[in-house]
Design a protein around this motif. Structure first.
Motif, mmCIF file in Angstrom:
data_model
loop_
_atom_site.group_PDB
_atom_site.id
_atom_site.type_symbol
_atom_site.label_atom_id
_atom_site.label_comp_id
_atom_site.label_asym_id
_atom_site.label_seq_id
_atom_site.Cartn_x
_atom_site.Cartn_y
_atom_site.Cartn_z
ATOM 1 N N GLY A 140 -1.786 -2.311 -5.532
ATOM 2 C CA GLY A 140 -2.521 -3.511 -5.159
ATOM 3 C C GLY A 140 -3.568 -3.236 -4.100
ATOM 4 N N LEU A 141 -3.275 -2.288 -3.221
ATOM 5 C CA LEU A 141 -4.211 -1.959 -2.151
ATOM 6 C C LEU A 141 -5.337 -1.048 -2.627
ATOM 7 N N LYS A 142 -5.006 -0.006 -3.379
ATOM 8 C CA LYS A 142 -5.992 1.014 -3.763
ATOM 9 C C LYS A 142 -6.410 0.957 -5.229
ATOM 10 N N GLY A 143 -5.557 0.363 -6.084
ATOM 11 C CA GLY A 143 -5.839 0.401 -7.516
ATOM 12 C C GLY A 143 -5.535 1.777 -8.092
ATOM 13 N N ASN A 144 -5.819 1.952 -9.377
ATOM 14 C CA ASN A 144 -5.643 3.247 -10.035
ATOM 15 C C ASN A 144 -6.742 3.384 -11.076
ATOM 16 N N SER A 145 -7.700 4.245 -10.779
ATOM 17 C CA SER A 145 -8.861 4.385 -11.668
ATOM 18 C C SER A 145 -8.483 5.050 -12.992
ATOM 19 N N HIS A 146 -7.451 5.872 -13.018
ATOM 20 C CA HIS A 146 -7.046 6.563 -14.242
ATOM 21 C C HIS A 146 -6.486 5.602 -15.289
ATOM 22 N N THR A 147 -5.789 4.582 -14.831
ATOM 23 C CA THR A 147 -5.202 3.611 -15.761
ATOM 24 C C THR A 147 -5.997 2.304 -15.805
ATOM 25 N N ASN A 148 -7.076 2.246 -15.032
ATOM 26 C CA ASN A 148 -7.933 1.069 -14.960
ATOM 27 C C ASN A 148 -7.212 -0.145 -14.375
ATOM 28 N N TRP A 149 -6.262 0.105 -13.443
ATOM 29 C CA TRP A 149 -5.618 -0.984 -12.718
ATOM 30 C C TRP A 149 -6.468 -1.280 -11.499
ATOM 31 N N LYS A 150 -6.869 -2.522 -11.376
ATOM 32 C CA LYS A 150 -7.775 -2.922 -10.298
ATOM 33 C C LYS A 150 -6.987 -3.227 -9.023
ATOM 34 N N LYS A 151 -7.616 -2.957 -7.889
ATOM 35 C CA LYS A 151 -7.008 -3.343 -6.621
ATOM 36 C C LYS A 151 -7.190 -4.848 -6.433
ATOM 37 N N ILE A 152 -6.238 -5.469 -5.742
ATOM 38 C CA ILE A 152 -6.297 -6.924 -5.561
ATOM 39 C C ILE A 152 -6.308 -7.338 -4.096
ATOM 40 N N CYS A 153 -6.042 -6.406 -3.198
ATOM 41 C CA CYS A 153 -5.896 -6.787 -1.792
ATOM 42 C C CYS A 153 -7.206 -7.231 -1.153
ATOM 43 N N HIS A 154 -8.334 -6.839 -1.717
ATOM 44 C CA HIS A 154 -9.601 -7.327 -1.179
ATOM 45 C C HIS A 154 -9.801 -8.804 -1.533
ATOM 46 N N THR A 155 -9.149 -9.263 -2.588
ATOM 47 C CA THR A 155 -9.236 -10.663 -2.999
ATOM 48 C C THR A 155 -8.109 -11.497 -2.409
ATOM 49 N N TYR A 156 -6.878 -10.968 -2.496
ATOM 50 C CA TYR A 156 -5.681 -11.685 -2.031
ATOM 51 C C TYR A 156 -5.198 -11.084 -0.707
ATOM 52 N N GLY A 157 -5.983 -11.262 0.341
ATOM 53 C CA GLY A 157 -5.673 -10.660 1.638
ATOM 54 C C GLY A 157 -4.385 -11.164 2.264
ATOM 55 N N SER A 158 -4.171 -12.471 2.226
ATOM 56 C CA SER A 158 -2.966 -13.055 2.823
ATOM 57 C C SER A 158 -1.709 -12.602 2.075
ATOM 58 N N PHE A 159 -1.798 -12.567 0.757
ATOM 59 C CA PHE A 159 -0.674 -12.109 -0.068
ATOM 60 C C PHE A 159 -0.327 -10.665 0.282
ATOM 61 N N CYS A 160 -1.331 -9.812 0.396
ATOM 62 C CA CYS A 160 -1.101 -8.401 0.725
ATOM 63 C C CYS A 160 -0.548 -8.236 2.134
ATOM 64 N N PHE A 161 -1.011 -9.063 3.060
ATOM 65 C CA PHE A 161 -0.484 -8.994 4.419
ATOM 66 C C PHE A 161 0.999 -9.349 4.430
ATOM 67 N N HIS A 162 1.376 -10.376 3.670
ATOM 68 C CA HIS A 162 2.786 -10.780 3.604
ATOM 69 C C HIS A 162 3.661 -9.654 3.066
ATOM 70 N N PHE A 163 3.272 -9.068 1.938
ATOM 71 C CA PHE A 163 4.182 -8.051 1.408
ATOM 72 C C PHE A 163 4.130 -6.766 2.207
ATOM 73 N N SER A 164 3.047 -6.510 2.927
ATOM 74 C CA SER A 164 3.017 -5.353 3.831
ATOM 75 C C SER A 164 3.995 -5.546 4.992
ATOM 76 N N ALA A 165 3.986 -6.741 5.571
ATOM 77 C CA ALA A 165 4.920 -7.049 6.662
ATOM 78 C C ALA A 165 6.356 -6.985 6.166
ATOM 79 N N SER A 166 6.587 -7.481 4.959
ATOM 80 C CA SER A 166 7.927 -7.448 4.388
ATOM 81 C C SER A 166 8.401 -6.019 4.148
ATOM 82 N N LEU A 167 7.495 -5.148 3.712
ATOM 83 C CA LEU A 167 7.844 -3.733 3.507
ATOM 84 C C LEU A 167 8.192 -3.051 4.825
ATOM 85 N N ILE A 168 7.465 -3.351 5.878
ATOM 86 C CA ILE A 168 7.765 -2.763 7.189
ATOM 87 C C ILE A 168 9.143 -3.211 7.663
#
Length: 195
Positions: A140-168
């Motif tokens: 979600g943060l970096k994406g994967n160019s080999h499989t064409n998976w797009k990153k989403i954290c630039h769009t869903y910043g709050s969502f990414c912040f939540h799961f980052s805090a949860s992972l920590i």
């Protein structure tokens, strides 16, 4: 008479030192189990509340509303389930440790052996769930160019912040479980050495 008193003094000192070390181990055990409960519970709450809706442009002048939720990824569902088990486990074992602290003799050797096994099992479950969720979070943060998976954290910043805090917080839970395993093994080895 003097030699008898001299022999009893080291024995009393040794017994007092043993009781202190035993009660310190129990207090540390209870404190670590409370920390495990707190970090697992907060990680669950942060992850479950990690919903964000954004308008995504699909054509000039046309945009659709898309939501990002934790239950859209099976790894995040597994993550929440594993932390829920850790939270429940910490309540049960924390209560058992608190009761052992109130008793004068502490944990039995059999209970301590069970704690070692179940703490190690739960450590594996929490670490696996954290790794799985971390892998999805990295995509979600970096994406994967080999499989064409797009990153989403630039769009869903709050969502990414939540799961980052949860992972920590989940990493702190895993480290706490590791410390519990080490503490239980240490206490168990001291009990076996005294026999």
């Amino acid at each position: 008479m003097a030699s008898s008193d001299a022999q009893e003094a080291p024995l009393k000192s040794s017994t007092h030192e043993h009781e202190y070390k035993s009660s310190f181990g129990l207090v540390a055990d209870v404190a670590l189990r409370v920390l495990l409960f707190a970090t697992a519970l907060v990680a669950i709450i942060v992850m479950v509340t990690s919903e964000q809706t954004k308008k995504i442009p699909v054509a000039p002048g046309i945009s659709i509303s898309r939501a990002a939720k934790f239950n859209h990824a099976p790894a995040f569902i597994y993550f929440v389930a594993a932390l829920s088990v850790a939270c429940l486990y910490s309540i049960i074992t924390g209560a058992l440790s608190a009761f052992a602290l109130l008793k004068s003799d502490g944990h039995s050797t059999k209970m301590q052996a069970h704690f070692v096994m179940f703490d190690a099992l739960l450590l594996g479950i929490v670490a696996a769930a954290t790794g799985a969720a971390g892998g999805v979070a990295y995509i979600g943060l970096k994406g994967n160019s080999h499989t064409n998976w797009k990153k989403i954290c630039h769009t869903y910043g709050s969502f990414c912040f939540h799961f980052s805090a949860s992972l920590i917080l989940s990493l702190i839970s895993a480290i706490t479980l590791l410390l519990l395993v080490w503490l239980s093994v240490y206490v168990l080895s001291k009990k076996v050495a005294r026999r």
